[in-house]
Design a protein around this motif. Structure first.
Motif, PDB file in Angstrom:
ATOM      1  N   ASP A  33       0.802  -1.222   0.000  1.00  0.00           N
ATOM      2  CA  ASP A  33       0.000   0.000   0.000  1.00  0.00           C
ATOM      3  C   ASP A  33       0.835   1.273   0.000  1.00  0.00           C
ATOM      4  OD1 ASP A  33       1.067  -0.217   2.482  1.00  0.00           O
ATOM      5  OD2 ASP A  33      -0.805   0.098   3.580  1.00  0.00           O
ATOM      6  N   GLY A  34       2.101   1.173  -0.361  1.00  0.00           N
ATOM      7  CA  GLY A  34       2.954   2.350  -0.366  1.00  0.00           C
ATOM      8  C   GLY A  34       4.397   1.965  -0.533  1.00  0.00           C
ATOM      9  N   SER A 130       0.024  14.762   0.583  1.00  0.00           N
ATOM     10  CA  SER A 130      -1.423  14.896   0.399  1.00  0.00           C
ATOM     11  C   SER A 130      -2.230  13.870   1.188  1.00  0.00           C
ATOM     12  CB  SER A 130      -1.781  14.800  -1.088  1.00  0.00           C
ATOM     13  OG  SER A 130      -1.397  13.551  -1.627  1.00  0.00           O
ATOM     14  N   SER A 131      -1.612  12.739   1.546  1.00  0.00           N
ATOM     15  CA  SER A 131      -2.346  11.733   2.318  1.00  0.00           C
ATOM     16  C   SER A 131      -2.727  12.240   3.706  1.00  0.00           C
ATOM     17  CB  SER A 131      -1.525  10.447   2.442  1.00  0.00           C
ATOM     18  OG  SER A 131      -0.301  10.694   3.112  1.00  0.00           O
TER      19      SER A 131
END
Length: 331
Positions: A33-34, A130-131
């Motif tokens: 996820d990243g 931005s997360s």
């Protein structure tokens, strides 16, 4: 983001951000996820020292920076980095001898620097943080106070992805402002004049985007990514040692920022040096950062500021991984 199994053989990425004050790098592997950081580097090199007066990168500053970049190249080799993006920002944008410096870096370290525009720098900073934006606010004012410049981004916070509606880059960062204003920053009158002058320079951005009108309707959040805001957050928390896990994502009220700024202005230079979250390398720059931040808070008095200990490097990593489609193989 779709779930995917990442094999050990998948690429290793490196993102380097060479700024006016710092040289910073992250080495990371993609996860489901990243990404997971496997190595990092950060060193204050003061590449832009004296640049405002001379228009040139000094020999001493280039020597310090090449030494730091050589250490980054060694880390990249040890970690078997397979893809990297190495960006340089305001100091290299402004210096008349930036091309010869970039060539020296290539010859002595093997690294190829990419000198990016202020707009691209702002986009990467936004991509990296931005997360942390809150989805319940339709607009966001995102800023990055650097060593040589300050970028502000006016963002429409859509559900799919943030949309940039405006960007401005002021040629004022903590290094350039400290060099321009000097000791006047450290007395109340000089500090107040500096804050007012910076606020005046921000007025055109306000006029273009009518940010205050949105603010008064409760539609705007503020997100800051810079050493200034992370330092202020650490001081607010009374940390004896900087801890990213406590700072990243912290919401600072404007009253908290004002209290910490007042405390910093009351410190002597030796007291700032002695503070474990400031130290020798930031002691003469932190007040300049406070002045830039206070000008923004005065023009746009939001109730709070969200602190991001992430930015350009994270934005580079995410953009490279997205381009490579590492999250596209859904399980």
């Amino acid at each position: 983001m779709p779930s995917v199994s990442i094999a050990p053989s998948d690429p290793v990425y490196a993102a380097l951000d060479l700024g006016t004050n710092n040289c910073r790098m992250l080495v990371a592997r993609p996860t489901h996820d990243g990404f997971r950081v496997v190595d990092a580097f950060s060193r204050i090199t003061r590449l832009g020292e004296g640049l405002a007066a001379s228009g040139m990168l000094s020999d001493a500053a280039m020597d310090r920076t090449v030494t730091a970049l050589r250490a980054c190249a060694d880390k990249m080799a040890r970690n078997r980095v397979t893809r990297a993006r190495l960006v340089a920002t305001e100091a290299c944008r402004r210096a008349a001898n930036c091309d010869s410096f970039a060539q020296r870096v290539k010859v002595e370290t093997g690294l190829e620097l990419e000198i990016i525009s202020a707009k691209d720098e702002a986009g990467l900073a936004l991509g990296g943080c931005s997360s942390l934006m809150r989805p319940d606010y339709p607009w966001a004012l995102v800023f990055d106070i650097g060593g040589g410049s300050t970028e502000l981004i006016w963002v429409r916070n859509n559900a799919d992805a943030p949309q940039v509606r405006g960007v401005v880059s002021l040629p004022l960062g903590v290094v350039t402002l400290a060099e321009q204003v000097g000791e006047a920053l450290h007395n109340p009158a000089g500090y107040a004049v500096t804050v007012a002058q910076i606020a005046t320079r921000l007025a055109a951005f306000e006029a273009e985007h009518a940010i205050t009108a949105r603010l008064l309707m409760g539609e705007v959040q503020m997100l800051g990514t810079s050493g200034t805001v992370t330092t202020l957050a650490a001081l607010h928390l009374n940390l004896e040692r900087y801890d990213r896990s406590l700072v990243d994502g912290l919401d600072l009220r404007l009253a908290d920022i004002a209290a910490v700024t007042t405390s910093l202005l009351g410190m002597s230079a030796s007291e700032r040096v002695a503070h474990p979250c400031i130290g020798t390398e930031r002691a003469d720059l932190v007040i300049a950062g406070c002045a830039i931040l206070e000008a923004m808070c005065r023009l746009w008095p939001l109730s709070s500021l969200r602190v991001a200990d992430r930015g350009v490097r994270e934005g580079i990593l995410l953009s490279m991984m997205r381009q490579d489609g590492v999250w596209a193989r859904a399980e």
